[in-house]
Design an enzyme around this catalytic site. Structure first.
Site, PDB file in Angstrom:
ATOM      1  N   SER A 135      30.888  34.471  35.253  1.00 55.34           N
ATOM      2  CA  SER A 135      32.028  34.021  36.042  1.00 55.34           C
ATOM      3  C   SER A 135      33.139  35.054  35.882  1.00 55.34           C
ATOM      4  O   SER A 135      32.910  36.257  35.995  1.00 55.34           O
ATOM      5  CB  SER A 135      32.468  32.631  35.578  1.00 55.34           C
ATOM      6  OG  SER A 135      33.590  32.192  36.314  1.00 55.34           O
ATOM      7  N   TYR A 149      37.990  34.666  45.789  1.00 51.55           N
ATOM      8  CA  TYR A 149      37.209  34.966  44.590  1.00 51.55           C
ATOM      9  C   TYR A 149      37.279  33.806  43.599  1.00 51.55           C
ATOM     10  O   TYR A 149      36.259  33.362  43.070  1.00 51.55           O
ATOM     11  CB  TYR A 149      37.744  36.249  43.959  1.00 51.55           C
ATOM     12  CG  TYR A 149      36.947  36.749  42.777  1.00 51.55           C
ATOM     13  CD1 TYR A 149      35.668  37.258  42.946  1.00 51.55           C
ATOM     14  CD2 TYR A 149      37.489  36.739  41.487  1.00 51.55           C
ATOM     15  CE1 TYR A 149      34.931  37.742  41.869  1.00 51.55           C
ATOM     16  CE2 TYR A 149      36.763  37.217  40.402  1.00 51.55           C
ATOM     17  CZ  TYR A 149      35.492  37.719  40.593  1.00 51.55           C
ATOM     18  OH  TYR A 149      34.770  38.185  39.523  1.00 51.55           O
ATOM     19  N   LYS A 153      34.354  31.377  42.025  1.00 48.30           N
ATOM     20  CA  LYS A 153      34.092  31.324  40.585  1.00 48.30           C
ATOM     21  C   LYS A 153      34.419  29.945  40.004  1.00 48.30           C
ATOM     22  O   LYS A 153      33.725  29.480  39.086  1.00 48.30           O
ATOM     23  CB  LYS A 153      34.893  32.416  39.865  1.00 48.30           C
ATOM     24  CG  LYS A 153      34.428  33.836  40.183  1.00 48.30           C
ATOM     25  CD  LYS A 153      32.965  34.073  39.782  1.00 48.30           C
ATOM     26  CE  LYS A 153      32.578  35.537  39.889  1.00 48.30           C
ATOM     27  NZ  LYS A 153      31.172  35.775  39.491  1.00 48.30           N
TER      28      LYS A 153
END
Length: 285
Positions: A135, A149, A153
């Protein structure tokens, strides 16, 4: 040395995937190194008796099935899956096109799910195994310019935290890795995409923050080779961590997040704990 294991690593053609492949081989393990361009993977990881290089685009179900089949045909098993392949769509949310958001989620969340779905029957049959998903501290702490993003994650972490309950009865372990800024390929042009849209209201902020992100490339404080070696150690543990925060900068961000969460809990504790039905109303139901 820990027991020899068969590792299946995605995104092995650059960045952390290269270092992790080399570290696993150096530790005596068997490695399936995957990437979209097998020639590139071979060029950067070299050749070894215990190495199998396989083509894999993690957004392609047919690629995934073929790669897992090749791994089992070669080594007879998979012991450690590392969901490492990822990309970065940087920018303010409104300036990232819907197609860019889809690609970010497809690569960073759906891709690891697809690979894991294909590997899990192998691990369940063996009643053992370890799933490691790379991650980011951006999967725990939201950051400016990271809307897409972080969404991918945060989703990866929620899935992994829940997946552990599904697979634990079969002897399968899970670990979420949250690196800070490491000198990987994530900020290089091949991995980073910038917004396709332009909105005047964001122009001034863009002019300030985009150069800061670009300047990070090649100057990150973390050493990916050390990160890879540490992951080999973690994978050898009988009880690996459910979450590993990697890097001093990541720890500082996580500790700040914990402190902020505690502060927010305390600030509204009375209101939050006053929301249950009272006894009189319960008795009438």
């Amino acid at each position: 040395m820990s027991k020899k294991k068969a590792w299946f690593i995605t995104g092995a053609g650059r960045g952390l995937g290269v270092d992790l492949t080399k570290a696993a081989l150096a530790a005596g393990h068997q490695v399936v190194a995957t990437g979209r361009n097998t020639d590139k993977v071979k060029n950067v990881v070299g050749e070894a008796e215990n190495l199998l290089v396989v083509k894999l685009d993690i957004t392609s179900s047919s690629d995934v099935e073929a790669a897992v089949k090749a791994a089992v045909n070669k080594f007879g098993r998979i012991d450690v899956l590392v969901n490492n392949a990822a990309n970065f769509y940087a920018g303010y949310f409104e300036e990232l096109s819907p197609e860019q958001i889809d690609r970010q989620i497809s690569t960073n969340l759906i891709g690891p799910m697809t690979v894991t779905r294909a590997v899990l029957p192998v691990l369940r049959k063996a009643r053992s195994g370890h799933i490691i998903s790379i991650s980011s501290i951006a999967g725990l702490v939201g950051q400016e310019y990271c809307a897409a993003y972080s969404a991918s994650k945060f989703g990866l972490e929620g899935w992994m935290e829940s997946l552990r309950f599904d697979v634990a009865p079969f002897g399968i372990k899970t670990t979420i890795v949250e690196p800070g800024f490491f000198r990987t390929a994530l900020l290089e042009p091949e991995s980073t995409s910038w917004p396709e849209l332009s909105i005047d209201d964001y122009a001034e902020c863009n002019a300030k923050i985009r150069p800061l992100w670009e300047a990070q490339n090649g100057n990150q404080v973390g050493d990916p080779a050390k990160l890879a070696t540490a992951l080999i150690t973690i994978a050898s543990e009988e009880e690996p961590p459910l979450r590993w925060i990697a890097g001093a900068d990541a720890i500082a961000s996580a500790e700040q997040k914990v402190a902020e969460l505690q502060q927010q809990i305390n600030a509204y504790r009375d209101l939050s704990t006053s929301l249950a039905y009272d006894d009189e109303r319960n008795n009438k139901r």
